[in-house]
Design a protein around this motif. Sequence first.
Motif, mmCIF file in Angstrom:
data_model
loop_
_atom_site.group_PDB
_atom_site.id
_atom_site.type_symbol
_atom_site.label_atom_id
_atom_site.label_comp_id
_atom_site.label_asym_id
_atom_site.label_seq_id
_atom_site.Cartn_x
_atom_site.Cartn_y
_atom_site.Cartn_z
ATOM 1 N N PRO A 54 37.649 41.200 40.795
ATOM 2 C CA PRO A 54 38.990 40.952 41.345
ATOM 3 C C PRO A 54 38.914 40.518 42.807
ATOM 4 O O PRO A 54 38.101 41.027 43.584
ATOM 5 N N ALA A 101 39.662 39.979 46.692
ATOM 6 C CA ALA A 101 40.223 40.617 47.876
ATOM 7 C C ALA A 101 40.479 39.536 48.917
ATOM 8 O O ALA A 101 40.099 38.376 48.739
ATOM 9 N N ASP A 156 42.780 38.452 38.412
ATOM 10 C CA ASP A 156 42.945 39.776 39.015
ATOM 11 C C ASP A 156 42.628 39.767 40.500
ATOM 12 O O ASP A 156 41.735 39.030 40.959
ATOM 13 N N TYR A 212 43.004 42.578 44.210
ATOM 14 C CA TYR A 212 43.328 43.915 44.703
ATOM 15 C C TYR A 212 44.716 43.939 45.340
ATOM 16 O O TYR A 212 45.155 42.973 45.959
ATOM 17 N N ASP A 249 46.204 47.442 46.528
ATOM 18 C CA ASP A 249 46.575 48.686 47.188
ATOM 19 C C ASP A 249 45.732 48.969 48.427
ATOM 20 O O ASP A 249 46.107 48.624 49.547
ATOM 21 N N ARG A 250 44.567 49.561 48.261
ATOM 22 C CA ARG A 250 43.771 50.001 49.408
ATOM 23 C C ARG A 250 42.946 48.887 50.025
ATOM 24 O O ARG A 250 42.388 49.042 51.117
ATOM 25 N N VAL A 251 42.840 47.744 49.335
ATOM 26 C CA VAL A 251 42.073 46.597 49.819
ATOM 27 C C VAL A 251 43.048 45.463 50.115
ATOM 28 O O VAL A 251 43.938 45.187 49.306
ATOM 29 N N ALA A 267 45.042 42.177 50.079
ATOM 30 C CA ALA A 267 45.183 41.235 48.968
ATOM 31 C C ALA A 267 44.845 39.808 49.382
ATOM 32 O O ALA A 267 44.817 39.469 50.575
ATOM 33 N N SER A 294 35.335 51.318 37.705
ATOM 34 C CA SER A 294 34.472 50.525 38.573
ATOM 35 C C SER A 294 33.939 49.288 37.863
ATOM 36 O O SER A 294 34.022 49.150 36.637
ATOM 37 N N TYR A 328 35.419 47.580 34.652
ATOM 38 C CA TYR A 328 36.832 47.664 35.057
ATOM 39 C C TYR A 328 37.747 48.188 33.943
ATOM 40 O O TYR A 328 38.783 47.581 33.639
#
Length: 451
Positions: free
Chosen positions: A27, A29, A48, A50, A52-54, A56, A118, A123
Amino acid sequence: MKIFVFAGPTLGADEARSHLDAVYLPPAAQGDVYQVTREHPWAIGLVDGYFDRVPAVWHKEILWALSRGIHVFGAASMGALRAAELAAFGMEGIGAIFEAFRSGELEDDDEVAVAHGSAALGYPSVSEALVNIRFTLAAAVREQAVSGDVAAALIRIGKDLFYPERSLAAILARAAGQGLPADELSSLAAWLPGRRVDQKRADAVAMLQRIRERMAADPSPKQVRFHFQHTEPWEELRRQVALRRPLSWAGDVSREDLLDELRLDDERYRRERDKVLIRLLALELARQVGMSVDENGVYLAAEQLRRAHGLFDPAGLREWIERQGLTAGGFERLARDEALLSRILESLAADLEGSFHDHLRASGAYGALASRAREKEESLSSRGLANPSLAETGMSEEDLWRWYFEERRGRPVPADLDAHARSLDLSGVSALRRLALREREFFLHPPPLPR
């Protein structure tokens, strides 16, 4: 032609390869689309990414890819979101989810978000995307397994859940606690096995098939109408990406490994690095001022590459292209860049001499060169040889070149003296001859040493 596809929980790489031969990456980033754009692929497919925490995928890096003639496709998840937002600029969206975002039927990023395992595990999704739940419930309504009102209520329950907690099982459990009709919930639960709609997967497969069909029908580069604007945030992203470990993929020589081989000859590495920096700056300037080249210019640049490397037959050209890690389309892109580079360097040539002086001053070499130039001019002028001829020196043309290249510089006489002269920004052989004659006369009659 190289194609990169970012995918993960929506569609596994093994299944994806059965639909399209491409390089499959995790995915995306922020910065990843920019990184693969530097590989000059024919297309980039975004499924796909990222959320949330990464950070976009940034819209600007997709615009960068489009402005470089790369086709960018999106579907299913982050790809559908970005395609809906950038359709006006040329990003191509595929599938029902993209259409729902483009029409405004769907608006929120969390519609396609899922929690997943992961990369090492492939995934695996540990939650269900709300958009898939919507399409599943729509199918249940069509088949009369549940009423439209109850389906709408179930979607509202799902929307209230944090995306990592979403699943039809969790929604049905909450629905029972909220007093929704038990008979309809039981009917839906009995209908669900084997009937769930994975719209994200279906759209991802449709995108891969579309890329394959488009490349077969029209492999020409992407054409866009907008001019890419360089901004300070964009340059900051590029600086940040340069600090990261580059993306890599199976079967490819990593950039770092390749450069390590070059670094074994440190002087060669430094020379090549300087050339690369000049190339980058010149191409960037050409693009920023909107300079372009026509197909004839590309053809001439391709012919020059062929002649420079002695590629006089199709088989030899194909082998050379393969050895350079290129495809036929990649060779055309390289020729286009070479043509653009020639144009911008020609436009800058008028300022070259003045800039050379400043460069020499900054490097500290100006003083010694200027002193020798003055001494040479004084010495030659005092003897009436400011512009010496072969007849005045008693040399033949062959003798001059042998002295200048072989004796003075320890290298063979170039086969193409005119090309050698032009590589030094001289007008031709006559200017090179004047330079060599003046140097010989000064070498034979240097100024007296100071007492």
